[in-house]
Design a protein around this motif. Structure first.
Motif, PDB file in Angstrom:
ATOM      1  N   VAL A 153       0.875  -1.177   0.000  1.00  0.00           N
ATOM      2  CA  VAL A 153       0.000   0.000   0.000  1.00  0.00           C
ATOM      3  C   VAL A 153       0.911   1.225   0.000  1.00  0.00           C
ATOM      4  O   VAL A 153       1.471   1.607   1.014  1.00  0.00           O
ATOM      5  N   ARG A 199      -2.406   5.450  -1.209  1.00  0.00           N
ATOM      6  CA  ARG A 199      -2.975   4.108  -1.230  1.00  0.00           C
ATOM      7  C   ARG A 199      -2.770   3.476  -2.605  1.00  0.00           C
ATOM      8  O   ARG A 199      -3.548   2.615  -3.030  1.00  0.00           O
ATOM      9  N   THR A 263      -6.768   2.657  -6.648  1.00  0.00           N
ATOM     10  CA  THR A 263      -6.099   2.665  -5.349  1.00  0.00           C
ATOM     11  C   THR A 263      -6.689   1.585  -4.449  1.00  0.00           C
ATOM     12  O   THR A 263      -7.775   1.062  -4.699  1.00  0.00           O
ATOM     13  N   GLU A 267      -7.998  -2.030   3.281  1.00  0.00           N
ATOM     14  CA  GLU A 267      -7.268  -3.300   3.357  1.00  0.00           C
ATOM     15  C   GLU A 267      -8.199  -4.468   3.653  1.00  0.00           C
ATOM     16  O   GLU A 267      -7.976  -5.584   3.250  1.00  0.00           O
TER      17      GLU A 267
END
Length: 271
Positions: A153, A199, A263, A267
């Motif tokens: 990330v 991200r 992006t 998570e």
């Protein structure tokens, strides 16, 4: 005062001393010693930068990044991982990938932009700290998403340090420190800081596999790369940085094909 019976241990004295220190194998110290050496290299790079020994300063920062990158692998190889080592490694990361590159770049180039240069260095160092904190939180989770073996990330902190020093490499190659170059470097430094905390999905290569017949050609290419790096250090590092930046859009494209976004939105979404 009553005398203790013969042979009876003095329990109160033993309890006051606290728990006895247990012996540990020397192999458990090796990864932590490497981490300490990495911190020393990073801090020495800062000192050399303010002594105007810039090439040595960058070399020490790169050495610190290398040592910091291998200590965890050596710990796993020696089966010497520990919570103490994890905390030490995190502290070393913020110095070697955040503070040291920012100060070296500021001393060599960003100082020409005065306050704007200092603000850019601060933003980069803070972004590196935030990136590392996010990484530690994700690593502490009991359950990891399958994509975490393929993508980071945002740009990882070690690569961020290598990217951020590109204007310094160009300076070593003879690019004049004109106002355009200096202020362009300020914008570039802030941009790399943003990539750290973004991200953006960045291909990690952890789960990549190669065919057996390609192993020796790839090994030869790695040897060639290292030989060129030793002979043409700043040229090779500059090309490496540009190549890495060119790969980022393809990484985002691969993520979009798989998950439908550019992006990484959350998570937990793909667990």
């Amino acid at each position: 005062m009553m005398d203790m019976p013969p042979g009876e241990p003095n329990r109160s004295t033993d309890e006051a001393r606290g728990p006895r220190l247990r012996e540990i194998p020397i192999r458990l110290m090796v990864p932590n010693l490497i981490t300490v050496l990495a911190i020393c290299a990073g801090l020495t790079g800062i000192r050399l930068a303010f002594e105007a020994r810039y090439e040595l300063a960058v070399a020490m920062v790169l050495l610190a990044a290398f040592l910091d990158g291998i200590d965890g692998r050596i710990a796993r190889l020696l089966k010497a991982t520990s919570k103490f080592g994890v905390q030490m490694d995190s502290l070393a990361d913020i110095i070697n990938f955040g503070v040291a590159p920012a100060l070296v770049s500021y001393a060599f180039l960003l100082d020409g932009a005065r306050s704007l240069g200092w603000i850019a260095a601060l933003l980069y160092a803070i972004a590196a700290g935030l990136r590392l904190a996010r990484f530690n939180v994700m690593e502490d989770r009991g359950i990891k998403a399958p994509w975490q073996s393929e993508f980071f990330v945002g740009v990882p902190a070690p690569m961020g340090a290598l990217l951020m020093l590109l204007p310094v490499y160009l300076g070593f190659l003879g690019v004049e420190r004109t106002p355009l170059f200096i202020y362009g470097s300020v914008v570039y430094t802030v941009g790399i800081g943003y990539l750290l905390v973004s991200r953006l999905p960045v291909w990690s290569g952890k789960s990549s596999k190669i065919r057996r017949d390609m192993m020796f050609p790839i090994m030869l290419l790695v040897v060639l790369y290292v030989a060129l790096l030793m002979s043409y250090t700043w040229e090779v590092l500059s090309v490496t940085v540009v190549a890495y930046l060119c790969v980022l859009p393809f990484s985002a494209r691969a993520w979009k094909r798989r998950y439908g976004t550019i992006t990484i939105e959350d998570e937990r979404t793909h667990v």
